[in-house]
Design a protein around this motif. Sequence first.
Motif, mmCIF file in Angstrom:
data_model
loop_
_atom_site.group_PDB
_atom_site.id
_atom_site.type_symbol
_atom_site.label_atom_id
_atom_site.label_comp_id
_atom_site.label_asym_id
_atom_site.label_seq_id
_atom_site.Cartn_x
_atom_site.Cartn_y
_atom_site.Cartn_z
ATOM 1 N N GLN A 202 43.950 44.561 20.124
ATOM 2 C CA GLN A 202 43.368 43.226 20.210
ATOM 3 C C GLN A 202 42.504 43.146 21.457
ATOM 4 N N ALA A 203 41.371 42.441 21.369
ATOM 5 C CA ALA A 203 40.481 42.340 22.522
ATOM 6 C C ALA A 203 39.683 41.049 22.450
ATOM 7 N N GLY A 204 39.117 40.680 23.596
ATOM 8 C CA GLY A 204 38.290 39.478 23.651
ATOM 9 C C GLY A 204 37.788 39.257 25.062
ATOM 10 N N PRO A 205 36.814 38.377 25.238
ATOM 11 C CA PRO A 205 36.275 38.103 26.569
ATOM 12 C C PRO A 205 37.257 37.293 27.402
ATOM 13 N N LEU A 206 37.243 37.521 28.696
ATOM 14 C CA LEU A 206 38.043 36.711 29.606
ATOM 15 C C LEU A 206 37.475 35.299 29.687
ATOM 16 N N LEU A 208 35.772 32.146 31.046
ATOM 17 C CA LEU A 208 34.816 31.908 32.123
ATOM 18 C C LEU A 208 34.192 33.184 32.682
ATOM 19 N N SER A 209 34.287 34.289 31.955
ATOM 20 C CA SER A 209 33.777 35.545 32.504
ATOM 21 C C SER A 209 32.263 35.514 32.695
ATOM 22 N N THR A 210 31.541 34.869 31.784
ATOM 23 C CA THR A 210 30.081 34.782 31.967
ATOM 24 C C THR A 210 29.711 33.807 33.071
ATOM 25 N N THR A 211 30.566 32.810 33.296
ATOM 26 C CA THR A 211 30.312 31.865 34.394
ATOM 27 C C THR A 211 30.489 32.565 35.734
ATOM 28 N N ILE A 212 31.506 33.380 35.831
ATOM 29 C CA ILE A 212 31.774 34.098 37.077
ATOM 30 C C ILE A 212 30.633 35.049 37.409
ATOM 31 N N THR A 213 30.068 35.683 36.403
ATOM 32 C CA THR A 213 28.971 36.634 36.632
ATOM 33 C C THR A 213 27.599 35.967 36.574
ATOM 34 N N ARG A 214 27.591 34.614 36.431
ATOM 35 C CA ARG A 214 26.343 33.851 36.345
ATOM 36 C C ARG A 214 25.462 34.332 35.193
ATOM 37 N N GLY A 215 26.123 34.670 34.085
ATOM 38 C CA GLY A 215 25.397 35.070 32.896
ATOM 39 C C GLY A 215 24.884 36.492 32.910
ATOM 40 N N GLY A 216 25.212 37.255 33.964
ATOM 41 C CA GLY A 216 24.704 38.616 34.067
ATOM 42 C C GLY A 216 25.542 39.651 33.358
ATOM 43 N N GLY A 217 26.708 39.272 32.854
ATOM 44 C CA GLY A 217 27.582 40.230 32.186
ATOM 45 C C GLY A 217 28.808 39.528 31.648
ATOM 46 N N ILE A 218 29.747 40.307 31.154
ATOM 47 C CA ILE A 218 30.964 39.736 30.594
ATOM 48 C C ILE A 218 32.109 40.711 30.814
ATOM 49 N N ALA A 219 33.286 40.143 31.039
ATOM 50 C CA ALA A 219 34.482 40.954 31.219
ATOM 51 C C ALA A 219 35.400 40.761 30.017
ATOM 52 N N TYR A 220 36.048 41.841 29.625
ATOM 53 C CA TYR A 220 36.911 41.805 28.454
ATOM 54 C C TYR A 220 38.352 42.076 28.840
ATOM 55 N N THR A 221 39.243 41.564 28.016
ATOM 56 C CA THR A 221 40.654 41.899 28.128
ATOM 57 C C THR A 221 41.106 42.483 26.799
ATOM 58 N N GLY A 222 42.025 43.430 26.838
ATOM 59 C CA GLY A 222 42.459 44.072 25.609
ATOM 60 C C GLY A 222 43.914 44.497 25.669
ATOM 61 N N ILE A 223 44.514 44.627 24.519
ATOM 62 C CA ILE A 223 45.878 45.118 24.388
ATOM 63 C C ILE A 223 45.833 46.443 23.637
ATOM 64 N N TYR A 224 46.396 47.484 24.231
ATOM 65 C CA TYR A 224 46.390 48.806 23.635
ATOM 66 C C TYR A 224 47.788 49.181 23.147
ATOM 67 N N ASP A 225 47.810 50.016 22.136
ATOM 68 C CA ASP A 225 49.075 50.560 21.659
ATOM 69 C C ASP A 225 49.661 51.465 22.740
ATOM 70 N N ARG A 226 50.956 51.721 22.656
ATOM 71 C CA ARG A 226 51.599 52.570 23.651
ATOM 72 C C ARG A 226 51.004 53.977 23.629
ATOM 73 N N PRO A 227 50.853 54.594 24.797
ATOM 74 C CA PRO A 227 50.412 55.993 24.827
ATOM 75 C C PRO A 227 51.543 56.906 24.362
ATOM 76 N N ARG A 228 51.361 58.195 24.527
ATOM 77 C CA ARG A 228 52.413 59.136 24.137
ATOM 78 C C ARG A 228 53.733 58.777 24.809
ATOM 79 N N ASN A 229 54.805 58.720 24.030
ATOM 80 C CA ASN A 229 56.115 58.472 24.616
ATOM 81 C C ASN A 229 57.170 59.278 23.868
ATOM 82 N N ILE A 230 58.116 59.778 24.632
ATOM 83 C CA ILE A 230 59.199 60.610 24.107
ATOM 84 C C ILE A 230 60.511 60.010 24.584
ATOM 85 N N ALA A 231 61.452 59.850 23.659
ATOM 86 C CA ALA A 231 62.717 59.190 23.982
ATOM 87 C C ALA A 231 63.883 59.959 23.373
ATOM 88 N N LEU A 232 65.028 59.790 23.998
ATOM 89 C CA LEU A 232 66.275 60.352 23.494
ATOM 90 C C LEU A 232 67.131 59.191 23.005
#
Length: 238
Positions: A202-206, A208-232
């Motif tokens: 899942q992802a999307g813009p933060l 007020l991210s364009t307000t903070i950068t004064r319209g010069g860019g945008i910041a995103y936030t995202g949720i990633y699946d777990r990386p490699r994991n090994i369990a007993l």
Amino acid sequence: MARPGAFQFDRERANNLEAGLKYKAGALAFNLSVYRTDYDDLQVNIFDGTLNFNVRNAAGARTQGVEADARIAVTDRLTLSGAVAYLDFKFTDFTSGQCFFQQVPGPGGFCDYTGKRNALSPRWSGNANADFRQPLTDALKLGINLNMDFSSSFIASANLDPRTRQSGFARLGARIALAADDDRWEVALVGRNLTNQRILQQAGPLPLSTTITRGGGIAYTGIYDRPRNIALAFNLRF
């Protein structure tokens, strides 16, 4: 500040048609289904132009596809199984979508997503499994599972921002277990995402991210699946 009526919306309606086939003969089992669903007054989140997302009956959509799964006992100790799905999802009427960064809005400040595919809806997905069981002694048995799931590419943001595109992937896993013959206890080594795929869920813009950068860019936030994991894992039944 909340706007009057912002939290009021009607129920959505869906007309569904589905047909299927089930087959089983000896060691083989096979299932197939074909479906189509038309949505009216689909409930979607609409950006209100400030900081809020409100549920509105803003869209019509059609989803249709094919799903199939099969299972076969190759021997008394080895079983293979798998599933595959094809999904065709598009908005049939969605003229009030939230525009992504640098997208040119239409009337009312919205963007028209009619004819486009919804977020988090890969065209292809599925899985495959191999299960092996082997008695070691009269009291012990060994179990091995190898598994893989896959997906074609998809967009991870609700506003269909192409910058949040997740490429197709295949994720591998494995499980090796030593257990009592009566299943009263089990010790298992479990590995997930063994190839260490970086999968955006899942992802999307933060806000007020364009307000903070004064319209010069945008910041995103995202949720990633777990990386490699090994369990007993330890299981004990009383």
